[in-house]
Design a protein around this motif. Structure first.
Motif, PDB file in Angstrom:
ATOM      1  N   GLY A 146       0.730  -1.225  -0.195  1.00 53.63           N
ATOM      2  CA  GLY A 146      -0.077  -0.045  -0.082  1.00 53.63           C
ATOM      3  C   GLY A 146       0.850   1.217   0.168  1.00 53.63           C
ATOM      4  N   GLY A 147       2.132   1.239  -0.231  1.00 47.06           N
ATOM      5  CA  GLY A 147       2.997   2.600  -0.165  1.00 47.06           C
ATOM      6  C   GLY A 147       3.187   3.001   1.192  1.00 47.06           C
ATOM      7  N   MET A 148       2.849   2.339   2.114  1.00 46.09           N
ATOM      8  CA  MET A 148       2.986   2.670   3.482  1.00 46.09           C
ATOM      9  C   MET A 148       3.889   1.673   4.240  1.00 46.09           C
ATOM     10  SD  MET A 148       1.575   5.595   3.333  1.00 46.09           S
ATOM     11  CE  MET A 148       1.850   5.867   5.174  1.00 46.09           C
ATOM     12  N   GLN A 149       3.988   0.266   3.793  1.00 47.50           N
ATOM     13  CA  GLN A 149       4.935  -0.296   4.485  1.00 47.50           C
ATOM     14  C   GLN A 149       5.521  -1.218   3.711  1.00 47.50           C
ATOM     15  OE1 GLN A 149       1.603  -2.472   6.758  1.00 47.50           O
ATOM     16  NE2 GLN A 149       2.315  -1.460   8.785  1.00 47.50           N
ATOM     17  N   LEU A 150       6.873  -2.005   4.090  1.00 46.77           N
ATOM     18  CA  LEU A 150       7.592  -3.003   3.548  1.00 46.77           C
ATOM     19  C   LEU A 150       7.423  -4.218   4.289  1.00 46.77           C
ATOM     20  CD1 LEU A 150       9.591  -3.351   1.115  1.00 46.77           C
ATOM     21  CD2 LEU A 150      11.292  -2.986   2.767  1.00 46.77           C
ATOM     22  N   ARG A 151       7.281  -5.243   3.586  1.00 47.08           N
ATOM     23  CA  ARG A 151       7.219  -6.485   4.208  1.00 47.08           C
ATOM     24  C   ARG A 151       8.524  -7.304   3.486  1.00 47.08           C
ATOM     25  NH1 ARG A 151       2.083 -10.416   3.638  1.00 47.08           N
ATOM     26  NH2 ARG A 151       2.725  -9.978   1.414  1.00 47.08           N
ATOM     27  N   TRP A 152       9.344  -7.984   4.526  1.00 44.03           N
ATOM     28  CA  TRP A 152      10.532  -8.498   4.083  1.00 44.03           C
ATOM     29  C   TRP A 152      10.793 -10.005   4.808  1.00 44.03           C
ATOM     30  CZ3 TRP A 152      13.946  -9.485   7.827  1.00 44.03           C
ATOM     31  CH2 TRP A 152      13.854  -8.948   9.098  1.00 44.03           C
ATOM     32  N   GLN A 153      11.722 -10.621   3.865  1.00 42.28           N
ATOM     33  CA  GLN A 153      12.171 -12.106   4.452  1.00 42.28           C
ATOM     34  C   GLN A 153      13.375 -12.170   4.243  1.00 42.28           C
ATOM     35  OE1 GLN A 153      10.690 -16.079   3.281  1.00 42.28           O
ATOM     36  NE2 GLN A 153       9.099 -15.749   4.523  1.00 42.28           N
ATOM     37  N   VAL A 154      14.072 -12.819   5.187  1.00 43.60           N
ATOM     38  CA  VAL A 154      15.733 -13.242   4.837  1.00 43.60           C
ATOM     39  C   VAL A 154      15.811 -14.334   5.428  1.00 43.60           C
ATOM     40  CG1 VAL A 154      18.059 -12.435   5.280  1.00 43.60           C
ATOM     41  CG2 VAL A 154      16.464 -10.801   4.907  1.00 43.60           C
ATOM     42  N   LEU A 208       7.125   2.860   6.239  1.00 44.04           N
ATOM     43  CA  LEU A 208       7.889   3.808   5.248  1.00 44.04           C
ATOM     44  C   LEU A 208       7.533   5.147   5.827  1.00 44.04           C
ATOM     45  CD1 LEU A 208       7.500   2.026   1.905  1.00 44.04           C
ATOM     46  CD2 LEU A 208       9.612   1.685   3.514  1.00 44.04           C
ATOM     47  N   PRO A 209       8.464   5.958   5.658  1.00 44.83           N
ATOM     48  CA  PRO A 209       8.308   7.221   5.757  1.00 44.83           C
ATOM     49  C   PRO A 209       7.209   8.022   4.650  1.00 44.83           C
ATOM     50  CG  PRO A 209      10.403   7.148   5.623  1.00 44.83           C
ATOM     51  CD  PRO A 209      10.028   6.015   5.330  1.00 44.83           C
ATOM     52  N   PRO A 210       6.430   9.167   4.831  1.00 43.69           N
ATOM     53  CA  PRO A 210       5.579   9.592   3.803  1.00 43.69           C
ATOM     54  C   PRO A 210       6.221   9.852   2.445  1.00 43.69           C
ATOM     55  CG  PRO A 210       5.078  10.617   6.169  1.00 43.69           C
ATOM     56  CD  PRO A 210       6.613   9.883   6.032  1.00 43.69           C
ATOM     57  N   ASN A 211       5.723   9.632   1.682  1.00 42.33           N
ATOM     58  CA  ASN A 211       6.173  10.012   0.064  1.00 42.33           C
ATOM     59  C   ASN A 211       7.212   9.287  -0.347  1.00 42.33           C
ATOM     60  OD1 ASN A 211       4.014  11.827  -0.289  1.00 42.33           O
ATOM     61  ND2 ASN A 211       5.144  13.466   0.744  1.00 42.33           N
ATOM     62  N   ALA A 212       7.691   8.050   0.295  1.00 40.80           N
ATOM     63  CA  ALA A 212       8.907   7.459   0.122  1.00 40.80           C
ATOM     64  C   ALA A 212       8.605   6.311  -0.960  1.00 40.80           C
ATOM     65  CB  ALA A 212       9.451   6.751   1.406  1.00 40.80           C
ATOM     66  N   VAL A 213       9.722   6.206  -1.892  1.00 46.06           N
ATOM     67  CA  VAL A 213       9.590   5.123  -2.889  1.00 46.06           C
ATOM     68  C   VAL A 213      10.760   4.303  -2.736  1.00 46.06           C
ATOM     69  CG1 VAL A 213       9.380   4.838  -5.309  1.00 46.06           C
ATOM     70  CG2 VAL A 213       8.275   6.731  -4.441  1.00 46.06           C
ATOM     71  N   VAL A 214      10.657   2.988  -2.562  1.00 44.22           N
ATOM     72  CA  VAL A 214      11.790   1.921  -2.058  1.00 44.22           C
ATOM     73  C   VAL A 214      11.947   1.435  -3.650  1.00 44.22           C
ATOM     74  CG1 VAL A 214      12.603   0.044  -0.948  1.00 44.22           C
ATOM     75  CG2 VAL A 214      10.815   1.754   0.059  1.00 44.22           C
ATOM     76  N   LYS A 215      13.367   1.540  -3.911  1.00 48.01           N
ATOM     77  CA  LYS A 215      13.780   0.972  -5.147  1.00 48.01           C
ATOM     78  C   LYS A 215      14.663  -0.392  -4.891  1.00 48.01           C
ATOM     79  CE  LYS A 215      13.727   5.259  -7.811  1.00 48.01           C
ATOM     80  NZ  LYS A 215      14.230   6.176  -8.614  1.00 48.01           N
ATOM     81  N   THR A 216      15.334  -0.343  -4.103  1.00 53.31           N
ATOM     82  CA  THR A 216      16.237  -1.345  -3.558  1.00 53.31           C
ATOM     83  C   THR A 216      16.203  -1.843  -2.150  1.00 53.31           C
ATOM     84  OG1 THR A 216      18.347  -0.234  -3.437  1.00 53.31           O
ATOM     85  CG2 THR A 216      17.700  -0.773  -5.621  1.00 53.31           C
ATOM     86  N   VAL A 217      16.523  -2.942  -1.743  1.00 51.20           N
ATOM     87  CA  VAL A 217      16.744  -3.512  -0.569  1.00 51.20           C
ATOM     88  C   VAL A 217      17.743  -4.365  -0.483  1.00 51.20           C
ATOM     89  CG1 VAL A 217      15.506  -4.652   1.568  1.00 51.20           C
ATOM     90  CG2 VAL A 217      14.003  -3.208   0.006  1.00 51.20           C
ATOM     91  N   THR A 218      18.737  -3.883   0.667  1.00 53.42           N
ATOM     92  CA  THR A 218      19.924  -4.658   0.926  1.00 53.42           C
ATOM     93  C   THR A 218      19.897  -5.198   2.302  1.00 53.42           C
ATOM     94  OG1 THR A 218      21.367  -3.174  -0.621  1.00 53.42           O
ATOM     95  CG2 THR A 218      22.442  -4.548   0.795  1.00 53.42           C
TER      96      THR A 218
END
Length: 236
Positions: A146-154, A208-218
């Motif tokens: 939804g542009g507001m959260q990032l779900r991750w798994q490692v 995620l911060p407001p108006n943030a667009v994530v392009k890469t995750v390391t």
């Protein structure tokens, strides 16, 4: 004298004369009833005789029998059709229930198949790479919700057999843009404690911060200040 008597009889003042029948009134009513009864009997006889001559009785009787037979036949056909309709409805309901049961089984099989593929992929990632030693990141998955959260798994493993437990930290470095400007963020800021014996799967959700667009995750595994493993994923 005769002239006077004749004038008196011819004028209004003449005496009233009553004429009575010699037959008593009960006999007259009886005679009238006999006459009316005879006339009615003659009329009924004439009517029945006319119907018999015209053949109306036999035709009406035959038509009545035919109509009764037709009504009986139609009633029987209606009962048969109703029975067939009930049978068809029961079969349709049974078929619908069977179809719904099959669809539920298909959905369950699809879910089981998807789970098996995920488990297979997970265990395939656990197979040590030839020549690899130490801690390694075998899988990194991330998606924006939804542009507001990032779900991750490692997934972190130790390739060497009987390796000692690893104690270190896990960091996620997010890069992209915020309000059109370059943006980078490390989560968590001080790193997440990580202990691995053979393999470890870690997952979570980041705000995620407001108006943030994530392009890469390391993802980075650190032992102290030394980076022991790293893997980067590019988001669409």
């Amino acid at each position: 004298m005769r002239l006077r008597l004749l004038r008196r009889r011819l004028t209004i003042s003449a005496p009233r004369v009553a004429i009575r029948s010699a037959l008593p009134w009960p006999f007259r009513w009886l005679a009238l009833a006999v006459v009316f009864g005879f006339c009615a009997a003659v009329a009924v006889w004439a009517f029945e005789f006319g119907k018999s001559i015209a053949g109306l009785d036999s035709v009406s009787r035959d038509e009545l029998l035919q109509l009764r037979a037709e009504v009986t036949r139609l009633r029987d056909e209606g009962s048969e059709q109703q029975t067939v309709a009930h049978t068809a409805e029961s079969l349709l309901m049974a078929e619908r229930a069977a179809k719904e049961g099959l669809m539920a089984q298909v959905r369950q099989l699809e879910a089981d198949n998807r789970t098996l593929r995920e488990d297979l992929g997970f265990f395939e990632k656990l197979i040590p790479v030839s020549g690899a030693e130490g801690v390694a990141i075998r899988s990194l998955q991330a998606e924006v919700l939804g542009g507001m959260q990032l779900r991750w798994q490692v997934l972190v493993i130790q390739a060497a057999r009987n390796a000692p437990d690893f104690n270190g930290k896990l960091e996620l470095v997010l890069t992209g843009t915020q309000d059109g400007a370059p943006w980078t963020q490390t989560q968590p800021p001080q790193g997440q404690s990580l202990q691995v014996k053979q393999y470890r799967r870690i997952e979570g959700v980041l705000d995620l911060p407001p108006n943030a667009v994530v392009k890469t995750v390391t993802a980075r595994v650190l032992a102290g200040a030394t980076v022991r493993a790293t893997q980067t994923m590019v988001l669409d």
